[in-house]
Write an enzyme that holds these catalytic residues in place. Structure first.
Site, mmCIF file in Angstrom:
data_model
loop_
_atom_site.group_PDB
_atom_site.id
_atom_site.type_symbol
_atom_site.label_atom_id
_atom_site.label_comp_id
_atom_site.label_asym_id
_atom_site.label_seq_id
_atom_site.Cartn_x
_atom_site.Cartn_y
_atom_site.Cartn_z
ATOM 1 N N ASP A 185 0.779 -1.149 -0.191
ATOM 2 C CA ASP A 185 -0.122 0.038 0.066
ATOM 3 C C ASP A 185 0.821 1.242 -0.075
ATOM 4 O O ASP A 185 1.951 1.182 0.001
ATOM 5 C CB ASP A 185 -1.202 0.167 1.112
ATOM 6 C CG ASP A 185 -2.482 0.579 0.974
ATOM 7 O OD1 ASP A 185 -2.265 1.748 0.368
ATOM 8 O OD2 ASP A 185 -3.210 0.025 0.890
ATOM 9 N N HIS A 208 -2.733 3.138 -4.696
ATOM 10 C CA HIS A 208 -2.300 2.519 -3.301
ATOM 11 C C HIS A 208 -0.587 2.136 -3.523
ATOM 12 O O HIS A 208 -0.415 0.962 -3.016
ATOM 13 C CB HIS A 208 -3.096 1.597 -2.869
ATOM 14 C CG HIS A 208 -4.356 2.072 -2.184
ATOM 15 N ND1 HIS A 208 -4.439 2.670 -0.755
ATOM 16 C CD2 HIS A 208 -5.359 2.345 -2.653
ATOM 17 C CE1 HIS A 208 -5.576 2.915 -0.465
ATOM 18 N NE2 HIS A 208 -6.428 2.855 -1.702
ATOM 19 N N GLU A 231 -9.427 2.924 -5.501
ATOM 20 C CA GLU A 231 -8.987 4.439 -5.047
ATOM 21 C C GLU A 231 -7.615 5.125 -5.843
ATOM 22 O O GLU A 231 -6.635 5.149 -5.128
ATOM 23 C CB GLU A 231 -8.612 4.421 -3.417
ATOM 24 C CG GLU A 231 -10.099 4.134 -2.729
ATOM 25 C CD GLU A 231 -9.951 4.033 -1.367
ATOM 26 O OE1 GLU A 231 -10.790 4.662 -0.630
ATOM 27 O OE2 GLU A 231 -8.986 3.891 -0.626
HETATM 28 C C1 TNX Z 1 -11.068 1.649 1.804
HETATM 29 S S1 TNX Z 1 -11.631 -1.161 0.690
HETATM 30 C C2 TNX Z 1 -9.895 0.961 1.289
HETATM 31 C C3 TNX Z 1 -8.661 0.733 2.227
HETATM 32 C C4 TNX Z 1 -8.913 1.313 3.731
HETATM 33 C C5 TNX Z 1 -10.454 1.098 4.109
HETATM 34 C C6 TNX Z 1 -10.592 1.319 5.485
HETATM 35 C C7 TNX Z 1 -10.628 -0.643 -0.017
HETATM 36 C C8 TNX Z 1 -10.582 -1.093 -1.512
HETATM 37 N N1 TNX Z 1 -9.695 0.553 0.078
HETATM 38 O O1 TNX Z 1 -7.540 1.096 1.738
HETATM 39 O O2 TNX Z 1 -8.008 0.593 4.304
HETATM 40 O O3 TNX Z 1 -11.149 1.665 3.237
HETATM 41 O O4 TNX Z 1 -11.987 1.219 5.899
#
Ligand code: TNX
Length: 556
Positions: A218, A289, A353
């Protein structure tokens, strides 16, 4: 307390048997009623209680039919039962078809509809115990149920005296509802030691869960040794500081790491998991990430860096450059090593994301959009995922990613993990893609389990045990002919606010136990009240196993 408990448990079993057989004739429906004292989690699909019980003694032998399938499980079961009982539990080959008195017998049988790929039959009489299944996984799950039929003290690591090791007589035929019964651990935000991962895998197996997704990379850390790119862990496994406990916008001023797993450790862990019928699904996040990787290799970003491993949580704008073939080759090289390490059919590439700001300003990304006739940056992400999908498929594996991989068009072989609600999952299933459901509403085990100041610091959100238990993984309204695409569900234990293994256990349990029943037990056999009654006993097992689960409160 612990010594009294088995006696009390046995008493209620006997009482129930008496009620069942003297008054109602012991119909299976009756035996499966909420007062059923056979306290197994997840609840078996079919269970009926019989009179009497089987006594496990110093003389008990574990017999197998000579197949490697049964032999392996016999060894596992003997090893699982020896420490607490102190019994020798010799493993011997069954000579003829007859069931010897006083023995536990494991047999491989032909597959049928009631067993499926992972099911088992468990028959306990006062004379013997028989587990049969078509696969080693089925026999293993029969063994897991058998462990739970014994007093909770059986889970102790050392010899327990004064316990009557009796098993209630039952007939069980059981198989899982869903093929994907998953849990995610985020070892990128906070690293977890291998020994803890082993304990976590053992617990998953106890709950008949079969997938552990390891979120290995990440923005805040790269945790897997990659031989071709040693800088990934030399640079990416360390961060200057982390968000401060209690004040997440500030830094804590404390260097973190370097923490990472060697390839030898991961190879060994994958085998450890496989022996417990758990598949480790490795997740390497891309194109977003990805900052820990870019801090080691800024040449694979759009703007060139320099970068540092991220010291705050949240979404990072700097991502892998999808316009650069060298960056794509880099991602593929990393995945090559990952595929060599982990036997999992599914390889998770993240995909969530990934802000498109950098791609909008990047000459290479824009050139790619033009050259490939793509509409926008979302289609560029699709283009990227398609190339990775092709690569993973060329190695005989399947790509899985978070539901953002739908945006701009889904790659042909992709499986979707639906986290931002269920719509992504529905859309993917309708388009004929496989789906694992993991919506924040029911599957985010980093959310608080109760409201109020009593809970430890957490990311926010509210997900009580009852909501997890109530989850229905098949979305209502999904056409019947698309339902087979819902492979199952997964509970995600994200790690931003989980600093230690004890924190992980607190957030994971008992919610994993509730999810286990969601993905294992037929929907019509579920009952929250009945689950809570069984959970009261199950928590004694977790006590013996020293799991730091969240204690039940009046208002969970
Ligand atoms: C969203 S779930 C994210 C994570 C975070 C999480 C915290 C996802 C695919 N991405 O990077 O840790 O929320 O709840």
């Amino acid at each position: 307390m612990n010594d009294l408990f088995p006696a009390r448990e046995l008493l209620s079993v006997l009482l129930f048997a008496w009620l069942c057989f003297d008054q109602s004739g012991g119909s299976p429906a009756q035996a499966a009623s909420p007062s059923n004292p056979v306290m197994v989690i997840p609840k078996p699909a079919n269970l009926s209680l019989r009179p009497g019980s089987f006594a496990l003694t110093r003389q008990t032998t574990i017999r197998h039919d000579g197949t490697p399938t049964a032999f392996d499980t016999a060894l596992y079961l003997a090893e699982a039962l020896r420490p607490a009982t102190g019994f020798p539990l010799r493993v011997v080959r069954l000579k003829d078809g007859a069931l010897p008195a006083g023995g536990i017998v494991l047999k491989q049988v032909a597959r049928d509809a009631e067993l499926g790929d992972e099911g088992y039959r468990l028959s306990v009489t006062p004379r013997n115990v028989a587990i049969s299944a078509a696969s080693s996984t089925g026999l293993f799950y029969g063994a897991q149920t058998l462990r739970q039929l014994l007093p909770a003290a059986v889970f102790a690591a050392s010899k327990q005296s004064g316990v009557g090791w009796s098993i209630p007589a039952v007939e069980i035929t059981d198989q899982p509802r869903c093929a994907w019964r998953g849990s995610l651990l985020d070892v990128a935000r906070h690293f977890l030691p291998v020994e803890f991962l082993k304990k976590y895998i053992d617990l998953l197996a106890l709950h008949k869960m079969n997938r552990l997704q390891l979120h290995l990379t990440d923005d805040q850390g790269w945790r897997l040794e990659i031989k071709k790119y040693p800088r990934l862990t030399q640079i990416g496994a360390f961060r200057k500081e982390s968000p401060k406990k209690g004040d997440r916008k500030a830094g804590d001023g404390t260097p973190y790491g370097p923490f990472f797993y060697t390839q030898a450790q991961m190879r060994e862990l994958a085998a450890y998991a496989q022996a417990r019928h758990v598949t480790i699904v490795p997740e390497i996040e891309m194109p977003g990430h990805f900052l820990a990787a870019l801090s080691a290799h800024p040449e694979f970003s759009c703007a060139g860096g320099p970068f540092e491993v991220r010291t705050r949580w949240g979404v990072e704008p700097n991502i892998l450059c999808a316009g650069n073939d060298a960056a794509i080759a880099f991602a593929q090289d990393v995945l090559s090593e990952v595929i060599e390490l982990f036997p999992s059919r599914f390889i998770h590439i993240g995909g969530d994301e990934a802000p498109k700001d950098r791609w909008k300003q990047c000459a290479k990304c824009q050139a790619r959009i033009n050259a490939e006739g793509l509409k926008d940056e979302h289609e560029l992400q699709s283009y990227f995922v398609r190339r990775i999908d092709k690569f993973i498929a060329s190695r005989g594996r399947r790509l899985i990613g978070w539901d953002e991989i739908l945006e701009g068009g889904l790659a042909p072989g992709a499986t979707v993990m639906s986290w931002r609600g269920i719509d992504g999952g529905i859309a993917a299933a309708k388009a004929g893609h496989d789906v694992v459901m993991s919506p924040t509403s029911h599957c985010y085990f980093d959310y608080a389990q109760a409201k109020g100041p009593g809970e430890p610091e957490n990311i926010g959100g509210f997900l009580p045990l009852s909501t997890v238990y109530a989850y229905e993984p098949t979305p209502p309204g999904l056409p019947v002919d698309k339902r087979q695409h819902i492979l199952g569900a997964q509970g995600n234990v994200w790690g931003e606010y989980l600093w230690t293994p004890a924190d992980v256990e607190y957030f994971a349990y008992p919610r994993v136990a509730a999810l286990a029943e969601v993905v294992w037990t037929p929907a019509e056999a579920k009952s929250y009240d009945d689950f809570l009654a069984r959970l009261a006993v199950h928590l004694r097992r977790l006590d013996v196993l020293r799991v730091n689960y969240r204690k039940l409160t009046a208002k969970p």
